[in-house]
Write a protein that holds these residues in place. Structure first.
Motif, mmCIF file in Angstrom:
data_model
loop_
_atom_site.group_PDB
_atom_site.id
_atom_site.type_symbol
_atom_site.label_atom_id
_atom_site.label_comp_id
_atom_site.label_asym_id
_atom_site.label_seq_id
_atom_site.Cartn_x
_atom_site.Cartn_y
_atom_site.Cartn_z
ATOM 1 N N THR A 187 0.827 -1.218 0.000
ATOM 2 C CA THR A 187 0.000 0.000 0.000
ATOM 3 C C THR A 187 0.863 1.272 0.000
ATOM 4 O OG1 THR A 187 -0.083 0.006 2.418
ATOM 5 C CG2 THR A 187 -1.853 -1.162 1.273
ATOM 6 N N LYS A 188 0.177 2.397 -0.237
ATOM 7 C CA LYS A 188 0.768 3.753 -0.147
ATOM 8 C C LYS A 188 1.869 3.970 -1.177
ATOM 9 C CE LYS A 188 -0.513 3.569 4.699
ATOM 10 N NZ LYS A 188 -0.375 3.991 6.058
ATOM 11 N N VAL A 189 1.737 3.295 -2.326
ATOM 12 C CA VAL A 189 2.774 3.389 -3.357
ATOM 13 C C VAL A 189 2.826 4.785 -3.983
ATOM 14 C CG1 VAL A 189 1.428 2.558 -5.345
ATOM 15 C CG2 VAL A 189 3.866 2.046 -5.188
ATOM 16 N N ASP A 190 1.745 5.544 -3.841
ATOM 17 C CA ASP A 190 1.748 6.922 -4.367
ATOM 18 C C ASP A 190 2.773 7.800 -3.639
ATOM 19 O OD1 ASP A 190 -0.220 8.416 -2.096
ATOM 20 O OD2 ASP A 190 -0.666 6.307 -2.480
ATOM 21 N N LYS A 191 3.254 7.352 -2.480
ATOM 22 C CA LYS A 191 4.232 8.134 -1.704
ATOM 23 C C LYS A 191 5.677 7.809 -2.127
ATOM 24 C CE LYS A 191 1.098 9.289 1.813
ATOM 25 N NZ LYS A 191 -0.142 9.031 1.104
ATOM 26 N N ILE A 192 5.830 6.904 -3.116
ATOM 27 C CA ILE A 192 7.170 6.506 -3.580
ATOM 28 C C ILE A 192 7.331 6.954 -5.034
ATOM 29 C CG2 ILE A 192 8.706 4.538 -4.034
ATOM 30 C CD1 ILE A 192 7.023 2.923 -2.038
ATOM 31 N N PRO A 193 8.482 7.554 -5.393
ATOM 32 C CA PRO A 193 8.700 7.904 -6.803
ATOM 33 C C PRO A 193 8.639 6.652 -7.684
ATOM 34 C CG PRO A 193 10.457 8.809 -5.404
ATOM 35 C CD PRO A 193 9.607 7.929 -4.536
ATOM 36 N N LYS A 194 7.999 6.780 -8.842
ATOM 37 C CA LYS A 194 7.792 5.631 -9.745
ATOM 38 C C LYS A 194 9.090 4.891 -10.074
ATOM 39 C CE LYS A 194 4.015 4.970 -12.857
ATOM 40 N NZ LYS A 194 2.969 5.583 -13.587
ATOM 41 N N GLY A 195 10.159 5.634 -10.220
ATOM 42 C CA GLY A 195 11.457 5.043 -10.576
ATOM 43 C C GLY A 195 11.992 4.087 -9.516
ATOM 44 N N LYS A 196 11.434 4.148 -8.310
ATOM 45 C CA LYS A 196 11.930 3.280 -7.222
ATOM 46 C C LYS A 196 10.988 2.108 -6.932
ATOM 47 C CE LYS A 196 14.681 6.765 -4.919
ATOM 48 N NZ LYS A 196 14.862 7.621 -3.744
ATOM 49 N N TRP A 197 9.920 1.973 -7.697
ATOM 50 C CA TRP A 197 8.940 0.917 -7.421
ATOM 51 C C TRP A 197 9.558 -0.479 -7.490
ATOM 52 C CZ3 TRP A 197 3.599 2.403 -10.054
ATOM 53 C CH2 TRP A 197 3.092 3.543 -9.408
ATOM 54 N N ASP A 198 10.363 -0.730 -8.530
ATOM 55 C CA ASP A 198 10.962 -2.067 -8.685
ATOM 56 C C ASP A 198 11.842 -2.424 -7.502
ATOM 57 O OD1 ASP A 198 9.657 -2.485 -11.039
ATOM 58 O OD2 ASP A 198 11.371 -2.071 -12.342
ATOM 59 N N HIS A 235 7.117 -16.866 -1.833
ATOM 60 C CA HIS A 235 6.955 -18.025 -2.713
ATOM 61 C C HIS A 235 6.610 -17.517 -4.119
ATOM 62 C CE1 HIS A 235 6.147 -21.183 0.611
ATOM 63 N NE2 HIS A 235 6.775 -20.162 1.120
ATOM 64 N N ASP A 236 7.088 -18.233 -5.137
ATOM 65 C CA ASP A 236 6.900 -17.788 -6.528
ATOM 66 C C ASP A 236 5.437 -17.604 -6.913
ATOM 67 O OD1 ASP A 236 9.600 -17.757 -6.883
ATOM 68 O OD2 ASP A 236 9.702 -19.724 -7.838
ATOM 69 N N GLU A 237 4.567 -18.436 -6.332
ATOM 70 C CA GLU A 237 3.150 -18.377 -6.750
ATOM 71 C C GLU A 237 2.388 -17.198 -6.120
ATOM 72 O OE1 GLU A 237 3.181 -21.141 -3.113
ATOM 73 O OE2 GLU A 237 4.480 -20.773 -4.843
ATOM 74 N N ASP A 238 3.008 -16.500 -5.176
ATOM 75 C CA ASP A 238 2.322 -15.392 -4.488
ATOM 76 C C ASP A 238 2.693 -14.046 -5.121
ATOM 77 O OD1 ASP A 238 1.214 -17.259 -2.759
ATOM 78 O OD2 ASP A 238 2.748 -16.990 -1.227
ATOM 79 N N PRO A 239 1.717 -13.373 -5.739
ATOM 80 C CA PRO A 239 2.022 -12.100 -6.417
ATOM 81 C C PRO A 239 2.200 -10.932 -5.439
ATOM 82 C CG PRO A 239 -0.322 -12.584 -6.593
ATOM 83 C CD PRO A 239 0.310 -13.751 -5.880
ATOM 84 N N VAL A 240 2.941 -9.923 -5.904
ATOM 85 C CA VAL A 240 3.058 -8.645 -5.180
ATOM 86 C C VAL A 240 2.390 -7.588 -6.048
ATOM 87 C CG1 VAL A 240 4.595 -6.861 -4.267
ATOM 88 C CG2 VAL A 240 5.281 -9.247 -4.135
ATOM 89 N N ILE A 241 1.469 -6.846 -5.458
ATOM 90 C CA ILE A 241 0.745 -5.799 -6.195
ATOM 91 C C ILE A 241 0.994 -4.461 -5.516
ATOM 92 C CG2 ILE A 241 -1.532 -4.967 -6.897
ATOM 93 C CD1 ILE A 241 -2.423 -7.977 -6.700
ATOM 94 N N LEU A 242 1.507 -3.504 -6.272
ATOM 95 C CA LEU A 242 1.657 -2.151 -5.736
ATOM 96 C C LEU A 242 0.289 -1.480 -5.793
ATOM 97 C CD1 LEU A 242 5.000 -1.074 -7.450
ATOM 98 C CD2 LEU A 242 4.667 -1.833 -5.092
ATOM 99 N N PHE A 243 -0.079 -0.809 -4.691
ATOM 100 C CA PHE A 243 -1.451 -0.293 -4.583
ATOM 101 C C PHE A 243 -1.473 1.097 -3.956
ATOM 102 C CE2 PHE A 243 -5.542 0.262 -2.491
ATOM 103 C CZ PHE A 243 -6.420 -0.114 -3.501
ATOM 104 N N SER A 244 -2.380 1.920 -4.452
ATOM 105 C CA SER A 244 -2.618 3.230 -3.834
ATOM 106 C C SER A 244 -4.113 3.471 -3.726
ATOM 107 C CB SER A 244 -1.996 4.339 -4.691
ATOM 108 O OG SER A 244 -2.530 5.598 -4.302
#
Length: 194
Positions: free
Chosen positions: A142-153, A166-175
């Protein structure tokens, strides 16, 4: 997913209060103040359905939201710094453990972490515990809007590394401010439910 109906059906403090019926469920877990209520309200496009609070640790029950007359979101108490007695915390712990280990309707868990920081020890412990019980997990940062886009990865890599994801569990950036990640979150949640 288009939400045509959403209602809080029960706030359960004990197992016998959990709703019956065949409807599949996804639980929402995360430390206090990570933005669970805002996540729910953004996903459901309902402003005040899940109460957001300035006081972390306000959710002290399992809140069952019945959606589209087809499935439940279950908001579980936030872990971390809820200011409650040890005795109360132990009582919640028992109810939550019973929910996560015995609830047949439970199809998976959305675990929210704060994208701005490394996952906490509590985040790691919760993730490990869920995987020990063989539950599918979707990590929502959460709160990804507080991070510059270039640093998301970089932040995604840090989350994966700290949680030993685990490989089967996704990570989703969210705001919840911009609704970034909303469609992807729905896609992953729908995959768990149906």
């Amino acid at each position: 997913m288009k939400i045509t109906s959403a209602e809080l059906t029960i706030s359960a403090a004990k197992d016998h209060q959990f709703p019956g019926g065949p409807f599949p469920e996804v639980a929402l877990s995360g430390r206090s103040n990570v933005g669970k209520s805002s996540f729910i309200n953004t996903l459901l496009a309902r402003k005040g359905l899940a109460r957001t609070s300035q006081k972390p640790g306000k959710t002290q029950t399992l809140n069952f939201y019945f959606l589209n007359d087809r499935f439940h979101f279950v908001d579980v108490p936030g872990y971390g710094y809820a200011k409650v007695s040890k005795k109360e915390r132990e009582a919640w712990g028992r109810v939550m453990e019973s929910y996560f280990t015995h609830r047949e309707q439970l199809k998976g868990v959305v675990q929210l972490v704060d994208a701005r920081h490394k996952p906490t020890e509590d985040d790691i412990m919760m993730y490990d515990w869920l995987k020990y019980h063989e539950l599918p997990v979707i990590i929502v940062a959460t709160k990804v809007d507080k991070i510059p886009k270039g640093k998301w990865d970089k932040h995604i890599s840090q989350i994966k590394k700290e949680l030993e994801l685990h490989d089967e569990d996704p990570v989703i950036l969210f705001s919840s401010e911009t609704a970034h990640g909303k469609d992807r979150a729905w896609k992953e949640i729908t995959r768990l439910l149906f």
